[in-house]
Design a protein around this motif. Structure first.
Motif, PDB file in Angstrom:
ATOM      1  N   SER A 122       1.020  -0.750   0.019  1.00 46.04           N
ATOM      2  CA  SER A 122       0.449   0.036   0.480  1.00 46.04           C
ATOM      3  C   SER A 122       0.615   1.208  -0.003  1.00 46.04           C
ATOM      4  N   GLU A 123       0.216   2.066  -0.577  1.00 48.26           N
ATOM      5  CA  GLU A 123       1.704   3.349  -0.359  1.00 48.26           C
ATOM      6  C   GLU A 123       1.518   4.166   0.820  1.00 48.26           C
ATOM      7  N   TRP A 124       0.148   3.619   1.232  1.00 47.78           N
ATOM      8  CA  TRP A 124       0.365   4.111   2.853  1.00 47.78           C
ATOM      9  C   TRP A 124       0.816   3.084   3.872  1.00 47.78           C
ATOM     10  N   LEU A 125       1.935   2.404   3.215  1.00 49.18           N
ATOM     11  CA  LEU A 125       2.642   1.608   4.528  1.00 49.18           C
ATOM     12  C   LEU A 125       3.978   3.113   5.122  1.00 49.18           C
ATOM     13  N   GLY A 126       4.302   2.828   5.814  1.00 51.84           N
ATOM     14  CA  GLY A 126       5.065   3.696   6.522  1.00 51.84           C
ATOM     15  C   GLY A 126       6.672   3.293   6.653  1.00 51.84           C
ATOM     16  N   PRO A 127       7.412   3.944   6.812  1.00 53.80           N
ATOM     17  CA  PRO A 127       8.456   3.697   6.432  1.00 53.80           C
ATOM     18  C   PRO A 127       9.158   3.182   6.969  1.00 53.80           C
TER      19      PRO A 127
END
Length: 162
Positions: A122-127
Motif C-alpha cells: 500500500s502506498e500508505w506503508l510507513g517507513p
C-alpha cells in the motif's frame, strides 16, 4: 517461435500493448516465421487502430498454430515473470506491486505466498513497515522462481539457487 509463444501470455495478461505488436511481428518475420496476417501486422504503423492490430495479431498466432493461453495460465505466467524480475534485480518491489494489473490465480504454495505478500503493498506503508514488506516480497520471489515449472513458458531458464 519462442518470441511469439511468450508474447501470447503477455497479450492475454494485458502487459503487451497493441502499439508493440507490429514491431513484434516484424521481429517474428526476421526470426523466420511467416503468415499473411503476420506480414500485414508487421507493415502497420505503431499508432494503427488498436482493434485492427489485435485482430491481426490473434489471426497471425492462429495461422502459426500458436495458442493463446487462458486467463489462469496467463496470470500465472505474469506472476512468475514478476517473481523472476524481482529475484534477478530487474524490478523493484514497488514495480512488482504496480504491475499486478490483472486477477491472477495462484496454484502452488509459492505462487500464493508471492501473490499474498505483493497484495499487502500500500502506498500508505510507513517507513518502518516498507523494508520488511520488501524483504518478504524478495524472499517469496526467490522461492517462487526456484520452485516453478513455468520458467520456460516466460522465456527464462530455471533459476539457479545460490
Amino acid at each position: 517461435m519462442d518470441r511469439l509463444r511468450h508474447s501470447a501470455w503477455q497479450y492475454v495478461a494485458e502487459v503487451l500493448h497493441a502499439e508493440e505488436l507490429p514491431m513484434l511481428a516484424a521481429h517474428a518475420l526476421v526470426d523466420g516465421h511467416d503468415s499473411p496476417s503476420l506480414r500485414e501486422l508487421a507493415g502497420l504503423p505503431r499508432r494503427s487502430d488498436a482493434s485492427e492490430v489485435r485482430e491481426l495479431y490473434v489471426q497471425a498466432l492462429h495461422e502459426l498454430d500458436v495458442p493463446l493461453p487462458d486467463d489462469v495460465a496467463a496470470g500465472r505466467c505474469l506472476l512468475v515473470s514478476l517473481a523472476f524480475g524481482l529475484a534477478e534485480g530487474e524490478l523493484s518491489p514497488k514495480e512488482v506491486a504496480d504491475r499486478m494489473s490483472m486477477t491472477v490465480t495462484a496454484l502452488s504454495e509459492e505462487e500464493a505466498r508471492f501473490l499474498s505478500v505483493a497484495a499487502d503493498y500500500s502506498e500508505w506503508l510507513g517507513p518502518t513497515d516498507l523494508p520488511g514488506w520488501e524483504r518478504d516480497l524478495r524472499t517469496a520471489a526467490h522461492a517462487l522462481a526456484a520452485s516453478t515449472d513455468l520458467a520456460p513458458s516466460i522465456g527464462r531458464p530455471g533459476m539457479r539457487v545460490t
